[in-house]
Design a protein around this motif. Sequence first.
Motif, PDB file in Angstrom:
ATOM      1  N   ARG A  52      -9.213  -2.663  -0.573  1.00  0.00           N
ATOM      2  CA  ARG A  52      -8.414  -1.781   0.270  1.00  0.00           C
ATOM      3  C   ARG A  52      -7.279  -1.105  -0.496  1.00  0.00           C
ATOM      4  N   THR A  53      -6.666  -1.810  -1.432  1.00  0.00           N
ATOM      5  CA  THR A  53      -5.467  -1.292  -2.105  1.00  0.00           C
ATOM      6  C   THR A  53      -5.729  -0.785  -3.511  1.00  0.00           C
ATOM      7  N   LEU A  54      -6.839  -1.209  -4.132  1.00  0.00           N
ATOM      8  CA  LEU A  54      -7.157  -0.849  -5.526  1.00  0.00           C
ATOM      9  C   LEU A  54      -6.012  -1.204  -6.473  1.00  0.00           C
ATOM     10  N   LEU A  55      -5.379  -2.347  -6.230  1.00  0.00           N
ATOM     11  CA  LEU A  55      -4.192  -2.735  -6.999  1.00  0.00           C
ATOM     12  C   LEU A  55      -4.518  -3.277  -8.379  1.00  0.00           C
ATOM     13  N   CYS A  78      -8.178  -6.238  -2.767  1.00  0.00           N
ATOM     14  CA  CYS A  78      -8.487  -5.411  -3.937  1.00  0.00           C
ATOM     15  C   CYS A  78      -9.279  -4.166  -3.546  1.00  0.00           C
ATOM     16  N   GLN A 130       1.078  -2.005   0.261  1.00  0.00           N
ATOM     17  CA  GLN A 130       0.589  -2.446  -1.040  1.00  0.00           C
ATOM     18  C   GLN A 130      -0.224  -1.347  -1.718  1.00  0.00           C
ATOM     19  N   ARG A 131      -0.995  -0.598  -0.920  1.00  0.00           N
ATOM     20  CA  ARG A 131      -1.786   0.511  -1.479  1.00  0.00           C
ATOM     21  C   ARG A 131      -0.860   1.570  -2.063  1.00  0.00           C
ATOM     22  N   ASN A 170      -0.452   2.657  -6.045  1.00  0.00           N
ATOM     23  CA  ASN A 170      -0.650   4.038  -6.487  1.00  0.00           C
ATOM     24  C   ASN A 170       0.570   4.581  -7.222  1.00  0.00           C
ATOM     25  N   THR A 201      -0.937  -3.942   4.139  1.00  0.00           N
ATOM     26  CA  THR A 201      -1.999  -3.383   3.305  1.00  0.00           C
ATOM     27  C   THR A 201      -1.661  -1.955   2.892  1.00  0.00           C
TER      28      THR A 201
END
Length: 217
Positions: free
Chosen positions: A39-42, A37, A196-197, A201, A193
């Motif tokens: 690292r990717t801010l998903l 969460c 996924q980021r 976005n 990673t």
Amino acid sequence: MTDRLFSSLEYKIAPVAPGCPIPTIIQHVRAATIDVCERTLLWRFEQEYITLTAGVYEYDYDTPSGTAVAAIIHARVGDNPLTPMTQEAVHLRYPDWPSTDVAKRSTPRIVTQFNPDQFCLVPIPDGDETYNIVMFLALKPTLEATAMDKRFFDDAEPLILHGALHTLLALPNKSWSSMELSAFHAKQYAYKTGLQRAKANIGMARASLTVRPQPFS
């Protein structure tokens, strides 16, 4: 919002890490989920608007139980977007902030923070009008959480598995220890990673590509 337990990955992890206790599996799944969460801010969340109080510059985030804020995606007061800024940058621009001088209060233009649980506004809000702040946040589980929003957990499950197995298999002197497999999952985790980021976005809002012919000179 439906939550999914971290323990739900036990049936996929146990065959790879035979003999690993469920509490240890949950611990590593949670740690991997937090890292994913961050690292990717998903995990995106729209916070309910907060009405500001004149003279008050520090406010609590209003997020679901078991969550913390990983990042501010967007914030606005009314129709005016707020600029995110570090505390150091704020003090360079406003050396005496937060000032007790009422004359220096105004419409907030900047958002910053002192601690992970609260955000701060610059300048300090005045009482000339009613200000409502709207925030879109990236969330992460807390260290005490046992679950997270199922939609985002499902989406990131392969990445979370790689992260959890990387650290679990690297534990020394365990029946399931395997540095070779740990290294494999570490590489997969690092590679996926970034994917996924980008996915978080872009999401589903992909613009169609067009080609514009260039005239000959």
